[in-house]
Write an enzyme that holds these catalytic residues in place. Sequence first.
Site, mmCIF file in Angstrom:
data_model
loop_
_atom_site.group_PDB
_atom_site.id
_atom_site.type_symbol
_atom_site.label_atom_id
_atom_site.label_comp_id
_atom_site.label_asym_id
_atom_site.label_seq_id
_atom_site.Cartn_x
_atom_site.Cartn_y
_atom_site.Cartn_z
ATOM 1 N N ASN A 124 0.825 -1.218 0.000
ATOM 2 C CA ASN A 124 0.000 0.000 0.000
ATOM 3 C C ASN A 124 0.857 1.265 0.000
ATOM 4 O O ASN A 124 0.374 2.361 0.280
ATOM 5 C CB ASN A 124 -0.898 0.016 1.241
ATOM 6 C CG ASN A 124 -1.835 -1.161 1.274
ATOM 7 O OD1 ASN A 124 -2.441 -1.504 0.259
ATOM 8 N ND2 ASN A 124 -1.973 -1.795 2.429
ATOM 9 N N HIS A 177 -13.462 -2.223 6.981
ATOM 10 C CA HIS A 177 -12.244 -2.893 7.452
ATOM 11 C C HIS A 177 -12.451 -3.477 8.855
ATOM 12 O O HIS A 177 -13.225 -2.957 9.661
ATOM 13 C CB HIS A 177 -11.114 -1.864 7.486
ATOM 14 C CG HIS A 177 -9.780 -2.447 7.794
ATOM 15 N ND1 HIS A 177 -9.189 -2.343 9.033
ATOM 16 C CD2 HIS A 177 -8.919 -3.147 7.027
ATOM 17 C CE1 HIS A 177 -8.007 -2.933 9.014
ATOM 18 N NE2 HIS A 177 -7.817 -3.434 7.800
ATOM 19 N N GLU A 181 -15.827 3.791 4.450
ATOM 20 C CA GLU A 181 -14.468 4.065 3.961
ATOM 21 C C GLU A 181 -14.549 4.877 2.672
ATOM 22 O O GLU A 181 -15.479 4.683 1.890
ATOM 23 C CB GLU A 181 -13.737 2.742 3.672
ATOM 24 C CG GLU A 181 -13.506 1.942 4.918
ATOM 25 C CD GLU A 181 -12.876 0.575 4.655
ATOM 26 O OE1 GLU A 181 -12.259 0.378 3.594
ATOM 27 O OE2 GLU A 181 -13.012 -0.287 5.531
ATOM 28 N N SER A 194 -10.846 -1.341 1.000
ATOM 29 C CA SER A 194 -9.481 -1.855 0.937
ATOM 30 C C SER A 194 -9.310 -3.085 0.058
ATOM 31 O O SER A 194 -8.249 -3.298 -0.508
ATOM 32 C CB SER A 194 -8.966 -2.159 2.342
ATOM 33 O OG SER A 194 -9.829 -3.057 3.000
ATOM 34 N N ASP A 208 -13.250 6.489 6.982
ATOM 35 C CA ASP A 208 -11.877 5.992 7.033
ATOM 36 C C ASP A 208 -11.226 6.242 5.669
ATOM 37 O O ASP A 208 -11.589 5.632 4.674
ATOM 38 C CB ASP A 208 -11.902 4.494 7.377
ATOM 39 C CG ASP A 208 -10.503 3.882 7.462
ATOM 40 O OD1 ASP A 208 -9.524 4.599 7.181
ATOM 41 O OD2 ASP A 208 -10.406 2.691 7.800
ATOM 42 N N HIS A 242 -7.146 4.393 2.356
ATOM 43 C CA HIS A 242 -6.640 4.161 0.997
ATOM 44 C C HIS A 242 -6.898 5.336 0.065
ATOM 45 O O HIS A 242 -6.716 5.223 -1.140
ATOM 46 C CB HIS A 242 -7.252 2.871 0.428
ATOM 47 C CG HIS A 242 -6.838 1.674 1.211
ATOM 48 N ND1 HIS A 242 -5.644 1.007 0.991
ATOM 49 C CD2 HIS A 242 -7.431 1.052 2.265
ATOM 50 C CE1 HIS A 242 -5.535 0.014 1.863
ATOM 51 N NE2 HIS A 242 -6.600 0.025 2.642
ATOM 52 N N LYS A 271 0.126 3.783 4.760
ATOM 53 C CA LYS A 271 -0.075 3.413 3.354
ATOM 54 C C LYS A 271 0.604 4.452 2.453
ATOM 55 O O LYS A 271 1.814 4.433 2.344
ATOM 56 C CB LYS A 271 -1.558 3.200 3.110
ATOM 57 C CG LYS A 271 -2.076 2.130 4.092
ATOM 58 C CD LYS A 271 -3.442 1.683 3.855
ATOM 59 C CE LYS A 271 -4.010 0.889 5.023
ATOM 60 N NZ LYS A 271 -3.256 -0.279 5.452
HETATM 61 C C1 PLP Z 1 -9.405 0.583 5.453
HETATM 62 C C2 PLP Z 1 -8.368 0.374 6.505
HETATM 63 N N1 PLP Z 1 -8.533 0.951 7.705
HETATM 64 C C3 PLP Z 1 -7.627 0.783 8.673
HETATM 65 C C4 PLP Z 1 -6.489 0.050 8.493
HETATM 66 C C5 PLP Z 1 -5.534 -0.129 9.624
HETATM 67 O O1 PLP Z 1 -4.438 0.713 9.460
HETATM 68 P P1 PLP Z 1 -3.019 0.333 10.075
HETATM 69 O O2 PLP Z 1 -2.396 -0.643 9.135
HETATM 70 O O3 PLP Z 1 -2.295 1.623 10.157
HETATM 71 O O4 PLP Z 1 -3.272 -0.281 11.410
HETATM 72 C C6 PLP Z 1 -6.269 -0.552 7.238
HETATM 73 C C7 PLP Z 1 -5.053 -1.337 6.916
HETATM 74 O O5 PLP Z 1 -4.520 -2.141 7.479
HETATM 75 C C8 PLP Z 1 -7.242 -0.410 6.234
HETATM 76 O O6 PLP Z 1 -7.090 -1.002 5.051
#
Ligand code: PLP
Length: 400
Positions: free
Chosen positions: A45, A131, A177, A181, A206, A209, A240
């Site tokens: 990512n 997620h 989101e 993801s 969120d 991405h 990411k």
């Molecule tokens: C949509 C989404 N939110 C949250 C996270 C969590 O982020 P982090 O990897 O910084 O814990 C991720 C990825 O792992 C994600 O894809």
Amino acid sequence: MQGLFAEQLKALRARSLNRHLREISGAQGAEVEFAGRRLINFSSNDYLGLANDSRLRKAAIAAINEFGVGAGASRLISGTQSPHLRLERALAEWKGTEAALCFSSGYAAALGSIPALVTKDDVALLDKLCHASLIDAAKLSGAILRVFPHNNLRKLESHLEWARREYAGKRLLIVTESVFSMDGDRAPLRELVQLKKQFDALLMLDEAHAVGVIGLHGRGLAAAENLSDDVDVQMGTMSKALGVSGGYICGSHDLIEWLINRARSFIYSTAPPPAIAAAALAAVNFLSSSKGEERRLLLWKRINLMRQLLPPSARKAINYQLSTINSNEGSAIFPLLVGDEHAALDLAAALKTEGFLVPAIRYPTVAKGSARLRITVTAAHQEDQIKALCEAIKRLSAAS
Ligand SMILES: Cc1ncc(COP(=O)(O)O)c(C=O)c1O
């Protein structure tokens, strides 16, 4: 103890649902060193190729020299080191919000904030493809949980009507989101904002991405659609496109002050190393610059090349029964739906033999029977690398 998990692990293996760690020796990048071989990396990512950027490395080293390695304790206990505060000011400015708060990961940002926003007898309404961090956080909150089918506004509206009727006076929180993801499609943000206003709900977005990818200077979907003021809670991660690690929440001064007082993953966890905050600040500064914008536009060139070489129509013709899950691919994530878990692993292994690292994504990350290859393109890829991958996919699929 011995043999305690043996049966469960055997069952996982039998269904091709087991996972294992794979050692990469060296930094992340468009190519990685994997078990003595160089593979072209379509699994990361690190959308802008910043994970091993010299500007970020220098910022981290300078911060280590000035602030040391560890943060000592929770920021409420041992004081907040300057890099964290500098980063939060920069994040708020970049995202166009009053304030920001950093967490040790995106997962921790979700886990701390949702239970601080809603609790027993409130209602959390989540998109089906949210997620795991958002789902886990909503469960932890103790709020009543309603999941609406992916991007289905009609169903969300009926859940909101139900929630307003049954839980009058309680808090309603919509969680979704910007870019999903594992599917790479976007949320219909404008319509979601309308619904949240109509039902007097809070909206949490969120942007994991989307930041670094969407909108001028990579500020994300809310800013790109001029809806920053309408999204109450803007979550994101620096792991990411920003190439580092750590999560954040951006929003009003009151929201951030409330999280400082109530977000347990913030209060009861040691602050991230100051060097991480310094590297993330360097990433935000880079993104805000004209060079950063150039890099983001380069990423879009790569995304558009990928779209052109592997359009949905081409994918449907492939024998592996690859297909796109949706046609709205406004992101750097290209899912190729295979369906069967074994077949997805086989295709990923065949691509590895050809020199490409592409992960097979399986249950429980996605629904059973919807295993897929998740290709991510980055600004660090060369055109030839993307062309070679698309050719290999077509060749392997036709031969299957
Ligand atoms: C949509 C989404 N939110 C949250 C996270 C969590 O982020 P982090 O990897 O910084 O814990 C991720 C990825 O792992 C994600 O894809």
